[in-house]
Design a protein around this motif. Structure first.
Motif, PDB file in Angstrom:
ATOM      1  N   MET A  56      45.029  45.520  31.671  1.00  0.00           N
ATOM      2  CA  MET A  56      45.957  44.498  32.171  1.00  0.00           C
ATOM      3  C   MET A  56      45.264  43.155  32.370  1.00  0.00           C
ATOM      4  O   MET A  56      45.924  42.170  32.693  1.00  0.00           O
ATOM      5  CB  MET A  56      46.545  44.939  33.514  1.00  0.00           C
ATOM      6  N   GLN A  59      46.628  40.058  30.563  1.00  0.00           N
ATOM      7  CA  GLN A  59      47.882  39.505  31.082  1.00  0.00           C
ATOM      8  C   GLN A  59      47.657  38.741  32.378  1.00  0.00           C
ATOM      9  O   GLN A  59      48.336  37.739  32.633  1.00  0.00           O
ATOM     10  CB  GLN A  59      48.885  40.627  31.295  1.00  0.00           C
ATOM     11  N   VAL A  60      46.710  39.199  33.195  1.00  0.00           N
ATOM     12  CA  VAL A  60      46.419  38.471  34.431  1.00  0.00           C
ATOM     13  C   VAL A  60      45.843  37.095  34.092  1.00  0.00           C
ATOM     14  O   VAL A  60      46.206  36.084  34.700  1.00  0.00           O
ATOM     15  CB  VAL A  60      45.456  39.284  35.315  1.00  0.00           C
TER      16      VAL A  60
ATOM     17  N   ALA B  49      53.914  43.319  27.175  1.00  0.00           N
ATOM     18  CA  ALA B  49      53.698  42.473  28.347  1.00  0.00           C
ATOM     19  C   ALA B  49      55.033  41.852  28.754  1.00  0.00           C
ATOM     20  O   ALA B  49      55.263  40.657  28.595  1.00  0.00           O
ATOM     21  CB  ALA B  49      52.665  41.399  28.044  1.00  0.00           C
ATOM     22  N   VAL B  52      54.943  39.162  31.708  1.00  0.00           N
ATOM     23  CA  VAL B  52      54.365  37.887  31.279  1.00  0.00           C
ATOM     24  C   VAL B  52      55.318  37.173  30.324  1.00  0.00           C
ATOM     25  O   VAL B  52      55.448  35.946  30.364  1.00  0.00           O
ATOM     26  CB  VAL B  52      52.983  38.135  30.642  1.00  0.00           C
ATOM     27  N   GLY B 127      52.259  46.630  31.540  1.00  0.00           N
ATOM     28  CA  GLY B 127      52.921  45.335  31.508  1.00  0.00           C
ATOM     29  C   GLY B 127      54.102  45.215  32.447  1.00  0.00           C
ATOM     30  O   GLY B 127      54.756  44.179  32.464  1.00  0.00           O
ATOM     31  N   LEU B 132      51.218  44.832  36.874  1.00  0.00           N
ATOM     32  CA  LEU B 132      50.615  43.494  36.940  1.00  0.00           C
ATOM     33  C   LEU B 132      50.283  43.131  38.380  1.00  0.00           C
ATOM     34  O   LEU B 132      49.193  42.626  38.677  1.00  0.00           O
ATOM     35  CB  LEU B 132      51.584  42.469  36.342  1.00  0.00           C
TER      36      LEU B 132
END
Lengths: 100, 191
Positions: A56, A59-60, B49, B52, B127, B132
């Motif tokens: 992840m 995405q962070v 994702a 996002v 995702g 997250l």
């Protein structure tokens, strides 16, 4: 199923278009847009590679890049407003002084 | 994501990006860029994702692009010279060639990375908002809190920079308006 290398190729193309935009345009707003385009190309690479390694973290990082881009857009556009107010132009070639 | 859908989205992104840097009307540039951003948001969702991807559309298209449009309308910029004007054609050609060389170089690097061709399956929760948030509020907690400080500094900085200082309007009025640009009086009503 699309392999990750295709996403990386798209990312490279978008980044190159951003570089071309900064190099051929003299309007500071379009140059700023082209810089944002380069940021987004790198974001795509982050998301694609994060998926490839199953983490992840990519995405962070994209989340943080978006935050910084928002702050950058606010400050950058404020600078453009200030420049336009003082010099009446958005042409980068005419903005050649570090004072007003 | 099926290959044909990716090809369609990639073509759309490249067309939008070219439009963003080649259009003469600044509003068309921003709209071309908004197309790229929505397109990338969909690509993120296709990559798993989802959070996002939605954030991309909400933050970039909903906030940053609207800010760009407001500034263009606030400054009341008339038609631009486009890719003409500014540096000579030769210099621009060299710049475009250098950028193309950069892209070619990246292609060569990617083609020598065999691991990029392997396809990997991901967990369904990959995702999602929960996944997250778990990473964001544990490993990246300090960085997350620092961004709030950054945003505060950006807000204060933007207001301080865009504010009209006392006695500045007189200096602006002294500059004669350039051809192709409206007189400053019409602009000052908006500002």
């Amino acid at each position: 199923m699309t392999p990750i290398v295709d996403y990386m190729a798209l990312s490279a193309i978008l980044f190159a278009i951003g570089v071309i935009g900064v190099l051929i345009r003299r309007n500071v707003i379009v140059m700023f847009l082209a810089i944002e385009l380069m940021l987004n190309a790198v974001n795509l690479a982050f998301v694609a590679l994060g998926r490839r390694i199953g983490s992840m973290d990519g995405q962070v990082i994209v989340f943080f890049v978006m935050t910084v881009a928002a702050a950058e857009a606010a400050v950058g556009l404020a600078i453009i407003i200030s420049m336009f107010r003082n010099r009446e132009t958005v042409n980068a070639d005419e903005l050649n002084l570090l004072r007003w | 994501m099926p290959q044909w859908l990716f090809a369609f989205l990639a073509a759309l992104a490249i067309i939008g990006a070219l439009g963003a840097i080649l259009q003469r009307n600044l509003v068309h540039c921003v709209l071309g860029f908004a197309l790229v951003l929505i397109d990338l948001g969909v690509l993120y969702m296709g990559l798993g994702a989802v959070t996002v991807g939605f954030l991309q559309i909400i933050v970039y298209v909903g906030a940053i692009m609207v800010l760009f449009l407001f500034v263009i309308w606030l400054l009341n910029i008339q038609a631009d010279t486009g890719v003409r004007g500014g540096a000579s054609l030769g210099l621009k050609l060299i710049g475009a060639l250098a950028a193309a060389a950069l892209a070619a170089e990246l292609f060569v690097i990617f083609s020598h990375a065999p691991k990029l061709r392997e396809v990997r399956t991901i967990a369904p929760s990959f995702g999602s908002v929960a996944t997250l948030a778990r990473v964001l509020f544990t490993r990246y907690l300090i960085a997350f809190e620092t961004t709030s400080l950054l945003l505060l500094a950006a807000i204060v900085g933007a207001v301080a920079l865009a504010r009209r200082l006392a006695g500045q309007s007189a200096a602006v009025a002294a500059i004669p308006p350039r051809p192709g640009m409206r007189a400053p009086e019409s602009r000052r009503e908006v500002a």
